[in-house]
Design a protein around this motif. Sequence first.
Motif, mmCIF file in Angstrom:
data_model
loop_
_atom_site.group_PDB
_atom_site.id
_atom_site.type_symbol
_atom_site.label_atom_id
_atom_site.label_comp_id
_atom_site.label_asym_id
_atom_site.label_seq_id
_atom_site.Cartn_x
_atom_site.Cartn_y
_atom_site.Cartn_z
ATOM 1 N N UNK A 22 -16.630 -18.112 5.993
ATOM 2 C CA UNK A 22 -17.112 -16.950 5.234
ATOM 3 C C UNK A 22 -16.203 -15.769 5.526
ATOM 4 N N UNK A 23 -15.636 -15.183 4.485
ATOM 5 C CA UNK A 23 -14.793 -13.990 4.636
ATOM 6 C C UNK A 23 -15.595 -12.790 4.135
ATOM 7 N N UNK A 24 -15.796 -11.828 5.033
ATOM 8 C CA UNK A 24 -16.544 -10.623 4.675
ATOM 9 C C UNK A 24 -15.678 -9.755 3.757
ATOM 10 N N UNK A 25 -16.260 -9.312 2.659
ATOM 11 C CA UNK A 25 -15.541 -8.486 1.685
ATOM 12 C C UNK A 25 -15.034 -7.216 2.371
ATOM 13 N N UNK A 26 -13.727 -6.969 2.345
ATOM 14 C CA UNK A 26 -13.176 -5.804 3.044
ATOM 15 C C UNK A 26 -13.534 -4.467 2.406
ATOM 16 N N UNK A 27 -14.148 -4.475 1.216
ATOM 17 C CA UNK A 27 -14.494 -3.215 0.549
ATOM 18 C C UNK A 27 -15.949 -2.805 0.773
ATOM 19 N N UNK A 28 -16.674 -3.549 1.580
ATOM 20 C CA UNK A 28 -18.085 -3.224 1.825
ATOM 21 C C UNK A 28 -18.187 -1.812 2.398
ATOM 22 N N UNK A 73 -14.991 -14.294 9.026
ATOM 23 C CA UNK A 73 -13.712 -13.586 9.145
ATOM 24 C C UNK A 73 -13.808 -12.192 8.526
ATOM 25 N N UNK A 74 -13.195 -11.233 9.207
ATOM 26 C CA UNK A 74 -13.144 -9.842 8.747
ATOM 27 C C UNK A 74 -11.680 -9.431 8.622
ATOM 28 N N UNK A 75 -11.256 -9.095 7.407
ATOM 29 C CA UNK A 75 -9.906 -8.554 7.234
ATOM 30 C C UNK A 75 -9.887 -7.066 7.567
ATOM 31 N N UNK A 76 -11.045 -6.436 7.477
ATOM 32 C CA UNK A 76 -11.236 -5.032 7.860
ATOM 33 C C UNK A 76 -12.633 -4.903 8.447
ATOM 34 N N UNK A 77 -12.802 -3.913 9.283
ATOM 35 C CA UNK A 77 -14.141 -3.610 9.780
ATOM 36 C C UNK A 77 -14.945 -3.024 8.616
ATOM 37 N N UNK A 78 -16.194 -3.464 8.420
ATOM 38 C CA UNK A 78 -17.004 -2.880 7.341
ATOM 39 C C UNK A 78 -17.109 -1.360 7.489
ATOM 40 N N UNK A 111 -11.689 -11.005 13.789
ATOM 41 C CA UNK A 111 -11.309 -9.658 13.371
ATOM 42 C C UNK A 111 -9.799 -9.533 13.470
ATOM 43 N N UNK A 112 -9.286 -8.474 12.896
ATOM 44 C CA UNK A 112 -7.859 -8.193 12.971
ATOM 45 C C UNK A 112 -7.526 -7.560 14.322
ATOM 46 N N UNK A 113 -6.362 -7.902 14.830
ATOM 47 C CA UNK A 113 -5.888 -7.363 16.108
ATOM 48 C C UNK A 113 -5.902 -5.831 16.103
ATOM 49 N N UNK A 114 -5.578 -5.235 14.964
ATOM 50 C CA UNK A 114 -5.528 -3.771 14.857
ATOM 51 C C UNK A 114 -6.894 -3.125 15.092
ATOM 52 N N UNK A 115 -7.969 -3.880 14.971
ATOM 53 C CA UNK A 115 -9.321 -3.346 15.128
ATOM 54 C C UNK A 115 -9.908 -3.583 16.519
ATOM 55 N N UNK A 116 -9.178 -4.280 17.375
ATOM 56 C CA UNK A 116 -9.715 -4.674 18.672
ATOM 57 C C UNK A 116 -10.126 -3.476 19.535
ATOM 58 N N UNK A 117 -9.291 -2.450 19.622
ATOM 59 C CA UNK A 117 -9.625 -1.304 20.469
ATOM 60 C C UNK A 117 -10.862 -0.564 19.977
ATOM 61 N N UNK A 118 -10.978 -0.400 18.667
ATOM 62 C CA UNK A 118 -12.167 0.254 18.117
ATOM 63 C C UNK A 118 -13.422 -0.564 18.417
#
Length: 125
Positions: A22-28, A73-78, A111-118
């Motif tokens: 399941x890929x979460x919609x990145x525009x949510x 899977x999350x391409x972006x954080x909601x 999640x994406x590596x770029x979102x790990x710190x957040x």
Amino acid sequence: MGLNFKFIEGSASYNTAEVFFARIDPTIASTDELLKSIYYLLWFPGYFGFNWNALEDCLTDFNWLSESKIVIAHDNIPKIDERDLQIYLEILNSSVLDWKQNDQHDLEVVFQKKDEKLIQKLLSL
């Protein structure tokens, strides 16, 4: 509690013959949209209550899925309210941990590596 997520660079891809993917919609952009999307993506039962408790209950059940491995899977954080995002991440994190102690299913949240710190920051509040 440590993070139980997988962090990657780029888009996640899995063999859907082997996993329920399941890929979460990145525009949510709202909690309501997120819960409705997850309901449909993960084939939640009709009694799903569209709230955080219902999400946690369903993420720790999955008796309606025959696949043993489930990937979210999350391409972006909601893009939802920070407090709701924190609750969402806590539920995902604890659900992954819950399945590690059970051999019926394996839940992987990506999640994406770029979102790990957040994500680390939000889960350490």
